[in-house]
Enzyme design. Structure first.
Site, PDB file in Angstrom:
ATOM      1  N   HIS A  81       2.951  57.929  13.874  1.00  0.00           N
ATOM      2  CA  HIS A  81       1.277  56.154  13.678  1.00  0.00           C
ATOM      3  C   HIS A  81       0.976  57.007  14.019  1.00  0.00           C
ATOM      4  CE1 HIS A  81      -0.877  52.829  13.628  1.00  0.00           C
ATOM      5  NE2 HIS A  81      -0.721  52.989  12.656  1.00  0.00           N
ATOM      6  N   SER A  82      -0.473  57.430  14.065  1.00  0.00           N
ATOM      7  CA  SER A  82      -1.854  57.362  14.599  1.00  0.00           C
ATOM      8  C   SER A  82      -2.196  58.323  15.857  1.00  0.00           C
ATOM      9  CB  SER A  82      -2.153  56.151  15.231  1.00  0.00           C
ATOM     10  OG  SER A  82      -3.690  56.714  15.579  1.00  0.00           O
ATOM     11  N   TYR A  83      -2.098  57.777  17.198  1.00  0.00           N
ATOM     12  CA  TYR A  83      -2.122  58.690  18.302  1.00  0.00           C
ATOM     13  C   TYR A  83      -0.546  59.204  18.516  1.00  0.00           C
ATOM     14  CZ  TYR A  83      -3.074  60.085  22.790  1.00  0.00           C
ATOM     15  OH  TYR A  83      -3.226  61.101  24.249  1.00  0.00           O
ATOM     16  N   HIS A 223      -4.807  50.383   8.940  1.00  0.00           N
ATOM     17  CA  HIS A 223      -4.328  51.414   9.752  1.00  0.00           C
ATOM     18  C   HIS A 223      -2.775  51.222  10.043  1.00  0.00           C
ATOM     19  CE1 HIS A 223      -4.587  54.802  12.356  1.00  0.00           C
ATOM     20  NE2 HIS A 223      -4.225  53.716  13.849  1.00  0.00           N
TER      21      HIS A 223
END
Length: 247
Positions: A81-83, A223
């Site tokens: 997820h994300s970073y 997000h």
């Protein structure tokens, strides 16, 4: 589950989060018969006491590599997820033979082996460094609220806000040099969260959409879709297994 030996899931969180954010996705996958691992990166979540100025992107990658090694995982469905996508691109760069499929959930990529700071505009970079310096002398940086991650439900937002911690700043300062092209040939799926799309990952989503060898999916979620839409995320992950991940 019809699979005799279902592949394990390794779910990797993004900035400010911890393994806790996968709670509801993990419950659904385990109920379907999968083994699920939700490690927390050094310095975050329940490992916040390990926060230090010495953490780097290498630390974060080694966190996940060591889970794979110690748990002796093979044929892994690696979900970032994300970073966490930066981290997991480092993992498949090192050990692609252990990963069956790499899933980016609204992930952000490092391009041209740049650190996160190097990938920002000069104005954004200066502001972020100043924010970290003001917080604790540059060891970590505070993040947005759960609402800014697209969580409208007040109870869910409070649940996330209670658990989020400052992000270690060392990994943002340091680059992770990849020895192979991004993705290293591992089959991949990118799930873009479009309600709304987070500006910080828009470039990465566009890159993923343009790759003919990746699957690109858009969902009507914010997000933090693993928190707000766990059933939908779990269904997509199970479909990757059922439809066959490696070509």
């Amino acid at each position: 589950m019809s699979h005799a030996n279902p592949p394990p899931f390794l779910l990797v969180h993004g900035a400010y989060h911890g393994g806790w954010c996968w709670r509801d996705v993990a419950r659904r996958l385990r109920a379907s018969g999968f083994d699920v691992f939700t490690p927390t990166q050094t310095g975050l979540g329940e490992r916040r006491h390990l926060l230090s100025a010495h953490l780097t992107m290498e630390t974060f990658v080694q966190d996940i590599v060591n889970v794979i090694l110690v748990e002796e995982l093979e044929d892994v469905i690696l979900v970032a997820h994300s970073y966490g996508s930066r981290v997991c691109n480092g993992v498949v760069d090192r050990m692609p033979e252990r990963v069956r499929h790499l899933v980016h959930l609204d992930g952000g990529f490092a391009f041209d082996n740049q650190s996160r700071l190097e990938g920002m505009t000069p104005e954004m970079r200066e502001a972020r460094i100043a924010k970290a310096m003001q917080h604790d002398g540059g060891i970590s940086v505070t993040g947005p609220s759960a609402a800014e991650f697209g969580i409208a439900d007040p109870d869910l937002a409070a649940w996330v806000d209670r658990r989020m911690t400052p992000q270690p700043f060392g990994p943002e300062r340091t680059a992770l040099v990849l020895n192979n092209p991004l993705g290293n040939g591992v089959p991949a799926t990118y799930i873009a969260c479009m309600a709304p799309q987070l500006a910080a990952v828009a470039k990465s989503a566009a890159y993923a959409k343009g790759r003919d060898d990746w699957t690109y999916i858009e969902i009507n979620a914010g997000h933090d879709a693993m928190v707000t839409h766990p059933a939908q995320v779990a269904d997509i992950l199970e479909n990757i297994v059922h439809n066959g991940a490696r070509s």
